[in-house]
Design a protein around this motif. Sequence first.
Motif, mmCIF file in Angstrom:
data_model
loop_
_atom_site.group_PDB
_atom_site.id
_atom_site.type_symbol
_atom_site.label_atom_id
_atom_site.label_comp_id
_atom_site.label_asym_id
_atom_site.label_seq_id
_atom_site.Cartn_x
_atom_site.Cartn_y
_atom_site.Cartn_z
ATOM 1 N N LEU A 25 0.823 -1.211 0.000
ATOM 2 C CA LEU A 25 0.000 0.000 0.000
ATOM 3 C C LEU A 25 0.859 1.265 0.000
ATOM 4 O O LEU A 25 0.524 2.248 -0.662
ATOM 5 C CB LEU A 25 -0.942 0.002 1.197
ATOM 6 C CG LEU A 25 -2.089 -1.005 1.162
ATOM 7 C CD1 LEU A 25 -2.841 -1.015 2.484
ATOM 8 C CD2 LEU A 25 -3.028 -0.713 0.009
ATOM 9 N N SER A 26 1.967 1.238 0.716
ATOM 10 C CA SER A 26 2.864 2.398 0.744
ATOM 11 C C SER A 26 3.474 2.646 -0.626
ATOM 12 O O SER A 26 3.541 3.797 -1.087
ATOM 13 C CB SER A 26 3.980 2.197 1.770
ATOM 14 O OG SER A 26 3.470 2.091 3.056
ATOM 15 N N TYR A 27 3.925 1.592 -1.271
ATOM 16 C CA TYR A 27 4.527 1.752 -2.592
ATOM 17 C C TYR A 27 3.512 2.305 -3.585
ATOM 18 O O TYR A 27 3.823 3.205 -4.370
ATOM 19 C CB TYR A 27 5.102 0.426 -3.087
ATOM 20 C CG TYR A 27 5.913 0.595 -4.349
ATOM 21 C CD1 TYR A 27 7.235 1.007 -4.272
ATOM 22 C CD2 TYR A 27 5.356 0.389 -5.598
ATOM 23 C CE1 TYR A 27 7.980 1.199 -5.415
ATOM 24 C CE2 TYR A 27 6.093 0.575 -6.748
ATOM 25 C CZ TYR A 27 7.413 0.978 -6.654
ATOM 26 O OH TYR A 27 8.145 1.178 -7.788
ATOM 27 N N ALA A 28 2.298 1.796 -3.546
ATOM 28 C CA ALA A 28 1.257 2.287 -4.454
ATOM 29 C C ALA A 28 0.930 3.750 -4.166
ATOM 30 O O ALA A 28 0.741 4.548 -5.092
ATOM 31 C CB ALA A 28 -0.002 1.428 -4.317
ATOM 32 N N PHE A 29 0.888 4.116 -2.894
ATOM 33 C CA PHE A 29 0.562 5.484 -2.514
ATOM 34 C C PHE A 29 1.686 6.440 -2.898
ATOM 35 O O PHE A 29 1.440 7.544 -3.395
ATOM 36 C CB PHE A 29 0.271 5.535 -1.013
ATOM 37 C CG PHE A 29 -0.568 6.697 -0.578
ATOM 38 C CD1 PHE A 29 -1.706 7.070 -1.265
ATOM 39 C CD2 PHE A 29 -0.223 7.423 0.543
ATOM 40 C CE1 PHE A 29 -2.489 8.140 -0.858
ATOM 41 C CE2 PHE A 29 -0.994 8.494 0.965
ATOM 42 C CZ PHE A 29 -2.125 8.857 0.252
ATOM 43 N N VAL A 30 2.932 6.038 -2.687
ATOM 44 C CA VAL A 30 4.073 6.868 -3.086
ATOM 45 C C VAL A 30 4.099 7.021 -4.603
ATOM 46 O O VAL A 30 4.351 8.119 -5.122
ATOM 47 C CB VAL A 30 5.397 6.267 -2.567
ATOM 48 C CG1 VAL A 30 6.607 6.896 -3.235
ATOM 49 C CG2 VAL A 30 5.481 6.430 -1.056
ATOM 50 N N ASP A 31 3.821 5.954 -5.330
ATOM 51 C CA ASP A 31 3.776 6.042 -6.788
ATOM 52 C C ASP A 31 2.702 7.029 -7.234
ATOM 53 O O ASP A 31 2.905 7.788 -8.181
ATOM 54 C CB ASP A 31 3.514 4.656 -7.389
ATOM 55 C CG ASP A 31 3.552 4.673 -8.894
ATOM 56 O OD1 ASP A 31 4.630 4.956 -9.461
ATOM 57 O OD2 ASP A 31 2.500 4.428 -9.516
ATOM 58 N N GLN A 32 1.595 7.038 -6.545
ATOM 59 C CA GLN A 32 0.510 7.960 -6.880
ATOM 60 C C GLN A 32 0.898 9.401 -6.576
ATOM 61 O O GLN A 32 0.712 10.284 -7.407
ATOM 62 C CB GLN A 32 -0.749 7.587 -6.108
ATOM 63 C CG GLN A 32 -1.884 8.578 -6.277
ATOM 64 C CD GLN A 32 -3.077 8.254 -5.405
ATOM 65 O OE1 GLN A 32 -3.204 7.149 -4.896
ATOM 66 N NE2 GLN A 32 -3.948 9.228 -5.219
ATOM 67 N N LEU A 33 1.426 9.649 -5.392
ATOM 68 C CA LEU A 33 1.703 11.022 -4.974
ATOM 69 C C LEU A 33 2.996 11.581 -5.564
ATOM 70 O O LEU A 33 3.041 12.724 -6.010
ATOM 71 C CB LEU A 33 1.747 11.112 -3.454
ATOM 72 C CG LEU A 33 0.447 10.776 -2.733
ATOM 73 C CD1 LEU A 33 0.641 10.851 -1.235
ATOM 74 C CD2 LEU A 33 -0.672 11.692 -3.174
ATOM 75 N N TYR A 34 4.051 10.790 -5.580
ATOM 76 C CA TYR A 34 5.357 11.285 -6.013
ATOM 77 C C TYR A 34 5.497 11.272 -7.534
ATOM 78 O O TYR A 34 5.997 12.226 -8.121
ATOM 79 C CB TYR A 34 6.462 10.462 -5.354
ATOM 80 C CG TYR A 34 7.844 11.002 -5.623
ATOM 81 C CD1 TYR A 34 8.290 12.166 -4.990
ATOM 82 C CD2 TYR A 34 8.709 10.352 -6.494
ATOM 83 C CE1 TYR A 34 9.542 12.666 -5.239
ATOM 84 C CE2 TYR A 34 9.971 10.847 -6.734
ATOM 85 C CZ TYR A 34 10.384 12.008 -6.108
ATOM 86 O OH TYR A 34 11.638 12.500 -6.357
ATOM 87 N N PHE A 35 5.055 10.179 -8.167
ATOM 88 C CA PHE A 35 5.204 10.063 -9.615
ATOM 89 C C PHE A 35 3.958 10.504 -10.375
ATOM 90 O O PHE A 35 3.951 10.520 -11.593
ATOM 91 C CB PHE A 35 5.573 8.629 -9.996
ATOM 92 C CG PHE A 35 6.908 8.200 -9.460
ATOM 93 C CD1 PHE A 35 8.079 8.767 -9.930
ATOM 94 C CD2 PHE A 35 6.989 7.257 -8.453
ATOM 95 C CE1 PHE A 35 9.308 8.388 -9.428
ATOM 96 C CE2 PHE A 35 8.211 6.867 -7.942
ATOM 97 C CZ PHE A 35 9.376 7.437 -8.426
#
Length: 187
Positions: A25-35
């Motif tokens: 979930l963290s990786y998906a959320f970081v991908d959404q917000l950062y990338f």
Amino acid sequence: MSNLSFPSLAALGNQLALLAVISVLSYAFVDQLYFGELPCPLCLMQRIGFVIIGFALVLNIRCGTHAAHYGWGIIGGLVGMMVSLRQVLLHVLPGDKGYGSTFLELHFYTWAFVGYMGLLLGLAILLILPNREVRSRSMFANVLVMILILLVAGNLISTLLECGLGPCADDPVKYEGWLWLRNRFGF
């Protein structure tokens, strides 16, 4: 179980499985917000499957092991696995570039399918282990539970900002809910 004693194998397994869910979930959320890659509706449903598994594990960690907790985790895993498999099959034709970016040459929905398979195997193994004390109030368990709650809240807010109160766009490119709020309330 005291805070200083080493947890049983079942307790450690529940905590490590929760750590795996948090990582996904963290990786998906970081991908959404950062990338800036907004999740599609199928991606959001896959996140829901991981959240259901995570809350089932939290119930085990906080309330003790129970077959119903594992049952909810298995249901969440099966639903998420079916959704991710559907998305894989949507993009299986030659020449189809798939949706979103890749990680190690596989799309996130393919990794989600692999993750669900691993978590379901882990839940099955945890069901086989003797039901010793799995409740934990250790610092590690407390941090995991808090991180999961914050991730779920963050994902809920970002989904509302992305989709608003209506259906999400099939191929989202902007935060429709945020734009509606800005236009409606002027901020």
